[in-house]
Every structure is written in structure tokens, then in C-alpha cells.
Scaffold this motif. Sequence first.
Motif, PDB file in Angstrom:
ATOM      1  N   VAL A   1      -0.712   6.714   1.163  1.00 38.60           N
ATOM      2  CA  VAL A   1      -0.365   7.817   0.262  1.00 38.60           C
ATOM      3  C   VAL A   1      -0.271   7.229  -1.131  1.00 38.60           C
ATOM      4  CG1 VAL A   1       1.329   9.573  -0.370  1.00 38.60           C
ATOM      5  CG2 VAL A   1       0.893   9.078   2.046  1.00 38.60           C
ATOM      6  N   GLY A   2      -1.267   7.495  -1.964  1.00 37.24           N
ATOM      7  CA  GLY A   2      -1.316   6.893  -3.285  1.00 37.24           C
ATOM      8  C   GLY A   2      -1.426   5.391  -3.180  1.00 37.24           C
ATOM      9  N   ASP A   3      -0.511   4.685  -3.858  1.00 37.96           N
ATOM     10  CA  ASP A   3      -0.533   3.227  -3.814  1.00 37.96           C
ATOM     11  C   ASP A   3       0.460   2.662  -2.799  1.00 37.96           C
ATOM     12  OD1 ASP A   3       1.743   3.970  -5.086  1.00 37.96           O
ATOM     13  OD2 ASP A   3       1.557   2.557  -6.764  1.00 37.96           O
ATOM     14  N   THR A   4       0.952   3.514  -1.898  1.00 42.93           N
ATOM     15  CA  THR A   4       1.871   3.061  -0.870  1.00 42.93           C
ATOM     16  C   THR A   4       1.473   3.649   0.474  1.00 42.93           C
ATOM     17  OG1 THR A   4       4.223   2.902  -0.264  1.00 42.93           O
ATOM     18  CG2 THR A   4       3.497   4.959  -1.286  1.00 42.93           C
ATOM     19  N   THR A   5       2.338   3.570   1.439  1.00 39.69           N
ATOM     20  CA  THR A   5       2.070   4.136   2.766  1.00 39.69           C
ATOM     21  C   THR A   5       2.857   5.432   2.938  1.00 39.69           C
ATOM     22  OG1 THR A   5       3.905   2.943   3.809  1.00 39.69           O
ATOM     23  CG2 THR A   5       1.770   1.813   3.689  1.00 39.69           C
ATOM     24  N   LEU A   6       2.551   6.166   3.999  1.00 37.01           N
ATOM     25  CA  LEU A   6       3.274   7.398   4.274  1.00 37.01           C
ATOM     26  C   LEU A   6       4.758   7.111   4.463  1.00 37.01           C
ATOM     27  CD1 LEU A   6       3.424  10.401   4.839  1.00 37.01           C
ATOM     28  CD2 LEU A   6       2.682   9.948   7.201  1.00 37.01           C
ATOM     29  N   LYS A   7       5.084   6.032   5.140  1.00 30.65           N
ATOM     30  CA  LYS A   7       6.489   5.674   5.328  1.00 30.65           C
ATOM     31  C   LYS A   7       7.149   5.354   3.998  1.00 30.65           C
ATOM     32  CE  LYS A   7       9.589   2.521   7.785  1.00 30.65           C
ATOM     33  NZ  LYS A   7       9.697   1.442   8.801  1.00 30.65           N
TER      34      LYS A   7
END
Length: 395
Positions: free
Chosen positions: A344-350
Amino acid sequence: MQRHINDILQQVPSGRLMSVDLLRGLAIAAMVLVNNPGSWSYVYAPMAHAEWHGWTPTDVIFPLFLFVVGLSMVLSCGRSRPFPAVGWGQWSRALKLFALGLFLAVFFYNFRDDTYNWVQDRLEGIRWMGVLQRIALVYILCCYLVRWLSLPGLVIAAVLCSLIPWLMMLFLPYQNAAGETFQGQLAFGNHFSAWLDQWLLGAEHVYYRSAEPFPFDPEGVLTTFAAASTCLLGVLAGLVWKHSAADRTSQLRLCRNWALGGAAMLLVGQCLHPLVPINKALWSPSFVLVTAGVSALLLSGLYYLVDIRERRRALAPLLVFGVNAIALFMLAGVVGRLLIMLPVGDTTLKGWLFHTVFQPLFGSYGGSLAFAVSSLALFYLVMWQMYRRRIIWKV
């Protein structure tokens, strides 16, 4: 809520020790809770493992589950039936548990890295050991020991399974790649069990791959034999039940014996700590005693509360977890990995859920705990649907 509790209790078979299912449910629910924080950077101390020597409530969870495995081996036969011969049924269960553990080991893909090589990272570097793999190996070993040995033999086996690996760690010399010899070391990355893991499993197939001088696995080969002693203590607790009567006086005596035995093991294990450090990764004899002591005390308390006094309503939801423990572990493992796989964007869903929802609402540590509790609540909904439809996933 009252109707929900009634629906749970109506499905409990008559004559079944509800306390054992509750204890299993408690163990697996706690395992899922501590394994799914919103962020590993923000974990309350009791919900984290001890850094090395010592113990926290979290360190008791896995031994508690193994204790219940041993207890259930006896209870599944009832008071009158002998232990069955070890055959394909037991081996099938062990092999399926081991295979499920390997599945979780390879179930990951880094979608955020265009150069990620799944075959090299997960398949060629597969972690051979793990929680389910240890349960499988301990289970099949204890099946044979319970079948072959008498009660005194099982007591001796429980002692030897813990003592022999510890003596090996204290007295067997081992060398690193440079030819330097060590003996009796009990440091992180430098102990006989770590050397053995590197030699048998390979440095690329263990959990702590960067440990020095020896990469090792917290569910390693040698310590798995020590973990069998925890399961055997659960077997012995079950045999105490097996040789007791079903009247109320005998029930109270059984409850008292479990409590006294648990308190004695906890006290002795804690007193041994200065000489024999309590250590989960090494599964030391003092760790066996402390965790089995806590397990027996919990068993005694639950047995008194729900099987003798029949105060069942408050703890009934744990049954939903207890009867489908492996299904819950697999569900949590798969969902937990998906949350860190999906970008999600520059990170993860978590990471996105934690930083945009839970952390702003509850703070860093509170948000991390709230994420874990919310995950467990969602898993409960799935387990409840399985429970009410009488879907029991047996391996």
C-alpha cells in the motif's frame, strides 16, 4: 451474547473434560495474540519473549500447548482403553503438521521488490524447523514412548529427554570454522545446540541466520528432544487423571495433586535458575520445570472452575479456539503473511493499517496491542462459523 454462549456450551459432548479444551484454546489464542502485534517495534514486555535467559508470560505459551498435546494423548483413550499401537494414523498426523509448517515457511512473496527471487529466498533457503514442525516431531516421539513405556519409564524418559540435551550442551566440545574449540557456552549464537543446527540444518535454513558464530534455530534439533519432556509431563498429568475415580472427592484430590505438582515444579525450576538458566531457545531443564509448573497450575484452576464447579459461561468462547487450534494457527499465519506481502503506497497493508488507524487512535504500544486484539477478534468470527457448523479441522 447469552444466546451465543448457550450455543457454544450446547455443543460440548457430555463426559468431556472442558478444562482441557479451554486450556488448548487459551494457549493457541495467546500464541496468535503475541505473534500478531501491529508493530514489532512496540510490544509490551510481558508480550515479548525474554531476550535470552529468563522468562516472560509469552515464553510459557508454546510449552503450554505441548503440555496439552501430551495431556490430550491420554484423555483421547479414556480411563479404560490402552494406548493404541503407533501406525499410519499417528504418522499421518505428524507428517501433515510438518508439511503445514513448511507451507508457512514458503508462503511469502515480496511484491514491493522487483528483484525479489522467491525460489532463492523461500525455497532454496527454506527454514526446516518451526512451531508446527516441532509439534509434529514431539508428538510422534511421545506416541512411541507412551506406547512402549510403563509409568516409571515415562517419568525416566521425561527426565532424560531434558537432561541429556543439557548435558551435551555443557560437556561436548565443538569448533567454529576457524578451528576454535568451545565447550559449555550458553550464549546467543554460541552453544552446542547452535553448532548442531548449523551442521545438520545448514546456516541458510534456520531462523537466526545472522547469529555469530553459529546461526541457529529456536526450534532446533537438539532442543526438540528437550521439548518432548514438556509433552511427557502433560502425559503424566493425564495419567494422574486416568488412574483417578470420577466421584467428587476424587476430582478434588486430582485438582489438588495437579496444583501441588505444578507449584513444586515452578518453585524448583525457579530456584535452579542461578545454576541452570531458564531459557526458551535452549529449552533448559529449569525452563521445562517452570513452564510445566505454570501449565499444571492453569489446568488445576480450570478443572476446578469448569469441570467441578461448572462455572463455564465466562470462558466458553475459548472452546471455539480450542477445538480448532491448528486451523486458527494456520489462518493467523496466512493472514499475517498476506498483510505484510500486500503493498500500500510505500509500505505494506499491515503498516498502513497500523500507522493510519491503530497508532493515531491508541498510541504506539496501545495501537500495536489493539491491532493484535482486533486480529484475534476477526479470527474468532471465522472459528465460530466453523464451530457452529461442527467443522473440526483435524490433521
